[in-house]
Design a protein around this motif. Structure first.
Motif, PDB file in Angstrom:
ATOM      1  N   UNK A   1      -5.636   4.886  -7.003  1.00 21.07           N
ATOM      2  CA  UNK A   1      -6.958   4.727  -7.607  1.00 21.07           C
ATOM      3  C   UNK A   1      -7.915   5.653  -6.872  1.00 21.07           C
ATOM      4  N   UNK A   2      -8.541   6.549  -7.628  1.00 20.94           N
ATOM      5  CA  UNK A   2      -9.516   7.480  -7.068  1.00 20.94           C
ATOM      6  C   UNK A   2     -10.896   7.068  -7.583  1.00 20.94           C
ATOM      7  N   UNK A   3     -11.794   6.796  -6.652  1.00 27.39           N
ATOM      8  CA  UNK A   3     -13.155   6.386  -7.019  1.00 27.39           C
ATOM      9  C   UNK A   3     -14.012   7.632  -7.244  1.00 27.39           C
ATOM     10  N   UNK A   4     -14.824   7.584  -8.287  1.00 26.43           N
ATOM     11  CA  UNK A   4     -15.763   8.668  -8.580  1.00 26.43           C
ATOM     12  C   UNK A   4     -17.171   8.258  -8.139  1.00 26.43           C
ATOM     13  N   UNK A   5     -18.066   9.202  -8.160  1.00 30.13           N
ATOM     14  CA  UNK A   5     -19.430   9.051  -7.635  1.00 30.13           C
ATOM     15  C   UNK A   5     -20.181   7.804  -8.144  1.00 30.13           C
ATOM     16  N   UNK A   6     -20.126   7.436  -9.437  1.00 29.21           N
ATOM     17  CA  UNK A   6     -20.912   6.272  -9.895  1.00 29.21           C
ATOM     18  C   UNK A   6     -20.556   4.959  -9.202  1.00 29.21           C
ATOM     19  N   UNK A   7     -19.357   4.855  -8.627  1.00 35.39           N
ATOM     20  CA  UNK A   7     -18.931   3.615  -7.973  1.00 35.39           C
ATOM     21  C   UNK A   7     -19.847   3.278  -6.805  1.00 35.39           C
ATOM     22  N   UNK A   8     -20.414   4.292  -6.213  1.00 33.04           N
ATOM     23  CA  UNK A   8     -21.292   4.140  -5.049  1.00 33.04           C
ATOM     24  C   UNK A   8     -22.431   3.153  -5.313  1.00 33.04           C
ATOM     25  N   UNK A   9     -22.939   3.140  -6.534  1.00 31.96           N
ATOM     26  CA  UNK A   9     -24.108   2.321  -6.873  1.00 31.96           C
ATOM     27  C   UNK A   9     -23.748   1.020  -7.594  1.00 31.96           C
ATOM     28  N   UNK A  10     -22.457   0.747  -7.751  1.00 34.33           N
ATOM     29  CA  UNK A  10     -22.031  -0.395  -8.550  1.00 34.33           C
ATOM     30  C   UNK A  10     -21.861  -1.658  -7.709  1.00 34.33           C
TER      31      UNK A  10
ATOM     32  N   UNK B   1     -13.734   0.720  -0.707  1.00 35.31           N
ATOM     33  CA  UNK B   1     -12.302   0.402  -0.686  1.00 35.31           C
ATOM     34  C   UNK B   1     -12.072  -1.107  -0.568  1.00 35.31           C
ATOM     35  N   UNK B   2     -12.881  -1.793   0.222  1.00 37.52           N
ATOM     36  CA  UNK B   2     -12.744  -3.255   0.360  1.00 37.52           C
ATOM     37  C   UNK B   2     -12.993  -3.941  -0.982  1.00 37.52           C
TER      38      UNK B   2
ATOM     39  N   UNK C   1       0.819  -1.205   0.000  1.00 31.48           N
ATOM     40  CA  UNK C   1       0.000   0.000   0.000  1.00 31.48           C
ATOM     41  C   UNK C   1       0.851   1.253   0.000  1.00 31.48           C
ATOM     42  N   UNK C   2       0.409   2.261  -0.725  1.00 29.55           N
ATOM     43  CA  UNK C   2       1.027   3.589  -0.668  1.00 29.55           C
ATOM     44  C   UNK C   2       0.350   4.292   0.491  1.00 29.55           C
ATOM     45  N   UNK C   3       1.117   4.632   1.523  1.00 28.56           N
ATOM     46  CA  UNK C   3       0.530   5.213   2.725  1.00 28.56           C
ATOM     47  C   UNK C   3       0.999   6.642   2.986  1.00 28.56           C
ATOM     48  N   UNK C   4       2.256   6.915   2.700  1.00 23.03           N
ATOM     49  CA  UNK C   4       2.829   8.210   3.060  1.00 23.03           C
ATOM     50  C   UNK C   4       2.397   9.303   2.085  1.00 23.03           C
TER      51      UNK C   4
ATOM     52  N   UNK D   1       2.507  -1.259  -5.564  1.00 25.20           N
ATOM     53  CA  UNK D   1       1.920  -0.671  -4.362  1.00 25.20           C
ATOM     54  C   UNK D   1       0.738   0.169  -4.824  1.00 25.20           C
ATOM     55  N   UNK D   2      -0.317   0.180  -4.044  1.00 26.81           N
ATOM     56  CA  UNK D   2      -1.525   0.895  -4.438  1.00 26.81           C
ATOM     57  C   UNK D   2      -2.013   1.772  -3.295  1.00 26.81           C
ATOM     58  N   UNK D   3      -2.513   2.944  -3.667  1.00 35.28           N
ATOM     59  CA  UNK D   3      -3.171   3.838  -2.722  1.00 35.28           C
ATOM     60  C   UNK D   3      -4.598   4.051  -3.192  1.00 35.28           C
ATOM     61  N   UNK D   4      -5.532   4.105  -2.266  1.00 36.22           N
ATOM     62  CA  UNK D   4      -6.939   4.281  -2.625  1.00 36.22           C
ATOM     63  C   UNK D   4      -7.447   5.593  -2.061  1.00 36.22           C
ATOM     64  N   UNK D   5      -8.290   6.256  -2.843  1.00 34.58           N
ATOM     65  CA  UNK D   5      -8.896   7.493  -2.391  1.00 34.58           C
ATOM     66  C   UNK D   5     -10.385   7.454  -2.731  1.00 34.58           C
ATOM     67  N   UNK D   6     -11.198   7.569  -1.685  1.00 33.42           N
ATOM     68  CA  UNK D   6     -12.649   7.624  -1.850  1.00 33.42           C
ATOM     69  C   UNK D   6     -13.114   8.848  -1.071  1.00 33.42           C
TER      70      UNK D   6
END
Length: 114
Positions: free
Chosen positions: A85-94, A61-62, A6-9, A42-47
């Motif tokens: 990876x940055x999630x956009x609004x449509x992901x909420x309903x997927x 994120x899970x 994971x990218x944390x810093x 390594x991956x960083x997630x942003x929601x």
């Protein structure tokens, strides 16, 4: 997913944002930074908070992490990259399968899949 993957810093996030390349579709934005010396991605997630409360954001994120674990087990992801990876609004309903299909599309566009 192991913590080492994971990218944390904040400094690592900024390096990927400023020096990496970006690719997007309607559901996700992916920033990728090539690190040839690295043995595993390594991956960083942003929601963002607009996606809902903490419970909803963590559920998204899970799902994303689970998709990435599947891609890694199938050896589809390139290992010498840091990516955000940055999630956009449509992901909420997927559903999970829709998220997987969309991530596969955007990661393919970003040339992060083998």
């Amino acid at each position: 997913m192991k913590k080492a993957y994971r990218v944390k810093k904040e400094a690592d996030f900024q390096k990927v944002f400023h020096q990496g390349e970006s690719m997007a579709n309607r559901q996700f934005v992916v920033y990728a930074y090539h690190k040839p010396e690295q043995r595993h991605f390594r991956v960083g997630l942003s929601v963002g908070k607009k996606m809902g409360n903490a419970v909803e954001r963590n559920a998204i994120k899970r799902k994303i992490r689970h998709v990435l674990i599947e891609f890694d087990q199938e050896d589809e992801l390139k290992h010498d990259f840091d990516f955000i990876i940055i999630a956009r609004k449509p992901v909420q309903l997927m559903s999970y399968h829709e998220i997987k299909k969309s991530l596969q599309h955007v990661l393919g566009k970003a040339k992060l899949l083998n």
